[in-house]
Design an enzyme around this catalytic site. Structure first.
Site, PDB file in Angstrom:
ATOM      1  N   ASN A   9       0.872  -1.177   0.000  1.00 55.91           N
ATOM      2  CA  ASN A   9       0.000   0.000   0.000  1.00 55.91           C
ATOM      3  C   ASN A   9       0.906   1.224   0.000  1.00 55.91           C
ATOM      4  O   ASN A   9       1.540   1.525   1.005  1.00 55.91           O
ATOM      5  CB  ASN A   9      -0.896  -0.045   1.252  1.00 55.91           C
ATOM      6  CG  ASN A   9      -1.699   1.227   1.433  1.00 55.91           C
ATOM      7  OD1 ASN A   9      -1.828   2.032   0.517  1.00 55.91           O
ATOM      8  ND2 ASN A   9      -2.253   1.405   2.630  1.00 55.91           N
ATOM      9  N   LYS A  11       0.070   4.238  -0.142  1.00 58.05           N
ATOM     10  CA  LYS A  11      -0.558   5.420   0.487  1.00 58.05           C
ATOM     11  C   LYS A  11      -0.342   6.634  -0.420  1.00 58.05           C
ATOM     12  O   LYS A  11      -0.388   6.499  -1.643  1.00 58.05           O
ATOM     13  CB  LYS A  11      -0.008   5.620   1.907  1.00 58.05           C
ATOM     14  CG  LYS A  11      -0.109   4.323   2.718  1.00 58.05           C
ATOM     15  CD  LYS A  11       0.135   4.499   4.184  1.00 58.05           C
ATOM     16  CE  LYS A  11      -0.023   3.163   4.875  1.00 58.05           C
ATOM     17  NZ  LYS A  11       0.106   3.243   6.319  1.00 58.05           N
ATOM     18  N   HIS A  97      -9.394   1.188   5.184  1.00 63.47           N
ATOM     19  CA  HIS A  97      -8.090   1.297   5.837  1.00 63.47           C
ATOM     20  C   HIS A  97      -8.233   2.224   7.051  1.00 63.47           C
ATOM     21  O   HIS A  97      -9.009   3.180   7.025  1.00 63.47           O
ATOM     22  CB  HIS A  97      -7.054   1.854   4.848  1.00 63.47           C
ATOM     23  CG  HIS A  97      -5.671   1.818   5.393  1.00 63.47           C
ATOM     24  ND1 HIS A  97      -5.186   2.778   6.247  1.00 63.47           N
ATOM     25  CD2 HIS A  97      -4.672   0.906   5.240  1.00 63.47           C
ATOM     26  CE1 HIS A  97      -3.941   2.461   6.590  1.00 63.47           C
ATOM     27  NE2 HIS A  97      -3.617   1.330   5.995  1.00 63.47           N
ATOM     28  N   GLU A  99      -6.589   4.600   8.079  1.00 59.50           N
ATOM     29  CA  GLU A  99      -6.411   6.036   7.785  1.00 59.50           C
ATOM     30  C   GLU A  99      -7.676   6.609   7.146  1.00 59.50           C
ATOM     31  O   GLU A  99      -7.999   7.778   7.336  1.00 59.50           O
ATOM     32  CB  GLU A  99      -5.176   6.222   6.889  1.00 59.50           C
ATOM     33  CG  GLU A  99      -3.890   6.023   7.687  1.00 59.50           C
ATOM     34  CD  GLU A  99      -2.735   5.431   6.895  1.00 59.50           C
ATOM     35  OE1 GLU A  99      -2.714   5.540   5.665  1.00 59.50           O
ATOM     36  OE2 GLU A  99      -1.836   4.836   7.555  1.00 59.50           O
ATOM     37  N   GLU A 167      -5.170  -4.996  10.832  1.00 55.91           N
ATOM     38  CA  GLU A 167      -4.105  -4.015  11.015  1.00 55.91           C
ATOM     39  C   GLU A 167      -4.314  -3.286  12.340  1.00 55.91           C
ATOM     40  O   GLU A 167      -5.101  -2.323  12.412  1.00 55.91           O
ATOM     41  CB  GLU A 167      -4.125  -2.997   9.870  1.00 55.91           C
ATOM     42  CG  GLU A 167      -3.947  -3.621   8.517  1.00 55.91           C
ATOM     43  CD  GLU A 167      -3.375  -2.623   7.519  1.00 55.91           C
ATOM     44  OE1 GLU A 167      -2.265  -2.853   7.038  1.00 55.91           O
ATOM     45  OE2 GLU A 167      -4.034  -1.600   7.268  1.00 55.91           O
ATOM     46  N   GLY A 173       2.909   2.045  10.690  1.00 59.16           N
ATOM     47  CA  GLY A 173       3.863   3.132  10.496  1.00 59.16           C
ATOM     48  C   GLY A 173       4.655   3.490  11.734  1.00 59.16           C
ATOM     49  O   GLY A 173       5.369   4.484  11.774  1.00 59.16           O
ATOM     50  N   SER A 212       3.763  -2.434  10.044  1.00 61.84           N
ATOM     51  CA  SER A 212       5.222  -2.520  10.097  1.00 61.84           C
ATOM     52  C   SER A 212       5.777  -3.883   9.663  1.00 61.84           C
ATOM     53  O   SER A 212       6.760  -4.369  10.227  1.00 61.84           O
ATOM     54  CB  SER A 212       5.729  -2.138  11.493  1.00 61.84           C
ATOM     55  OG  SER A 212       5.308  -0.822  11.830  1.00 61.84           O
TER      56      SER A 212
HETATM   57  P1  PGA Z   1       3.041   0.098   7.555  1.00 56.32           P
HETATM   58  O1  PGA Z   1       1.531   0.360   7.039  1.00 56.32           O
HETATM   59  O2  PGA Z   1       3.506  -1.169   6.923  1.00 56.32           O
HETATM   60  O3  PGA Z   1       3.804   1.308   7.104  1.00 56.32           O
HETATM   61  O4  PGA Z   1       2.965  -0.007   9.040  1.00 56.32           O
HETATM   62  C1  PGA Z   1       0.646  -0.717   6.909  1.00 56.32           C
HETATM   63  C2  PGA Z   1      -0.672  -0.203   6.378  1.00 56.32           C
HETATM   64  O5  PGA Z   1      -1.119   0.865   6.797  1.00 56.32           O
HETATM   65  O6  PGA Z   1      -1.303  -0.859   5.517  1.00 56.32           O
END
Ligand code: PGA
Length: 252
Positions: A9, A11, A97, A99, A167, A173, A212
């Site tokens: 992803n 983003k 997601h 976010e 998640e 992140g 992560s």
């Molecule tokens: P990350 O994000 O691997 O940077 O922690 C995962 C995600 O939000 O899908």
């Protein structure tokens, strides 16, 4: 055993002009990987969809959008519709997601409406669920996952085709990954809800872990019986690193 899916992803990162070089580099790393052993996908920003679809073909990577609107057309400024996606030959989207839930006010109801629209249109969705740090600390993890999953499962049947990504918001992140055991516990719980509501769907539903994930922790996660792949943010921006993770997943 369910075939693992390694999904990236991006983003709101990278540039359309860098997309072809990304896939050339990724293809170099994964061209020898046995595709019977792993599926690979990248969710890219909307302006890159056409370029990415074209560039991804040689590497055998599916392209997804990062969100989708539940209506097929209309006055919804800034949104992307399912017919627009299909017209580009793209069959995958992320939904809900964290976010999107956190910054764009997506609720369990909107996530369910989007999931329903993709199922009706034959688009494959990766529907994201997961608890926040505060919810986990208050012992609410199972309650939150149950609420989020029940909203999604209410629009599904045992024959529905979709994917879940667990998640935990506190691991996205942050560099904090859930331990293999924490991921397995949550995944097993999610699968038990699916079994309770829709029976045999639970056996074939892929549940990805996200938060992560990188090449150094993918193997431990994939060794868990209920972890069927990963949704990878930051570590998918580097084609070498993402490709390495895909290769490791194929050799589990
Ligand atoms: P990350 O994000 O691997 O940077 O922690 C995962 C995600 O939000 O899908």
């Amino acid at each position: 055993m369910r075939k693992p899916l390694i999904a990236g992803n991006w983003k709101m990162n990278l540039l359309n002009s860098k997309v072809p070089a990304y896939f050339t580099a990724l293809n170099e790393v994964i061209k020898a990987v046995d595709r019977q052993k792993v599926d690979t996908l990248l969710a890219v920003p909307a302006p890159f969809l056409a370029t990415a679809r074209e560039s991804a073909q040689a590497a055998g990577v599916w392209i997804a959008t990062q969100t989708i609107h539940e209506k097929h057309e209309g006055a919804f400024t800034g949104e992307i519709s399912i017919p627009m996606l299909k017209d580009l030959g793209i069959n995958w989207t992320l939904i809900g997601h964290s976010e999107r839930r956190q910054y764009f006010n997506e609720t369990d109801a909107t996530v369910a409406a989007k999931t329903k629209a993709t199922l009706e249109a034959g688009i494959q969705a990766i529907v994201c669920v997961g608890e926040t740090q505060a919810e986990r600390e208050k012992g609410q993890m199972e309650g939150v996952l149950r609420r989020q999953m029940e909203a999604v499962l209410a629009v599904c049947t045992k024959d529905s085709n979709f994917t879940i990504a667990y998640e935990p918001v506190w691991a996205i992140g942050t560099g904090l990954t859930a331990t293999d055991a924490q991921a397995e516990e949550a995944h097993a719980f999610i699968r038990s809800i699916v079994r309770e509501k829709l029976g045999s769907l639970a056996d074939r539903l892929r549940i990805l872990y996200g938060g992560s994930v990188k090449s150094s922790n993918i193997q431990g996660l994939l060794a868990q019986p209920n972890v069927d792949g990963a949704l990878i943010g930051g570590a998918s921006l580097d084609p070498q690193e993402f490709g390495k993770t895909v290769s490791l997943a194929a050799s589990r």
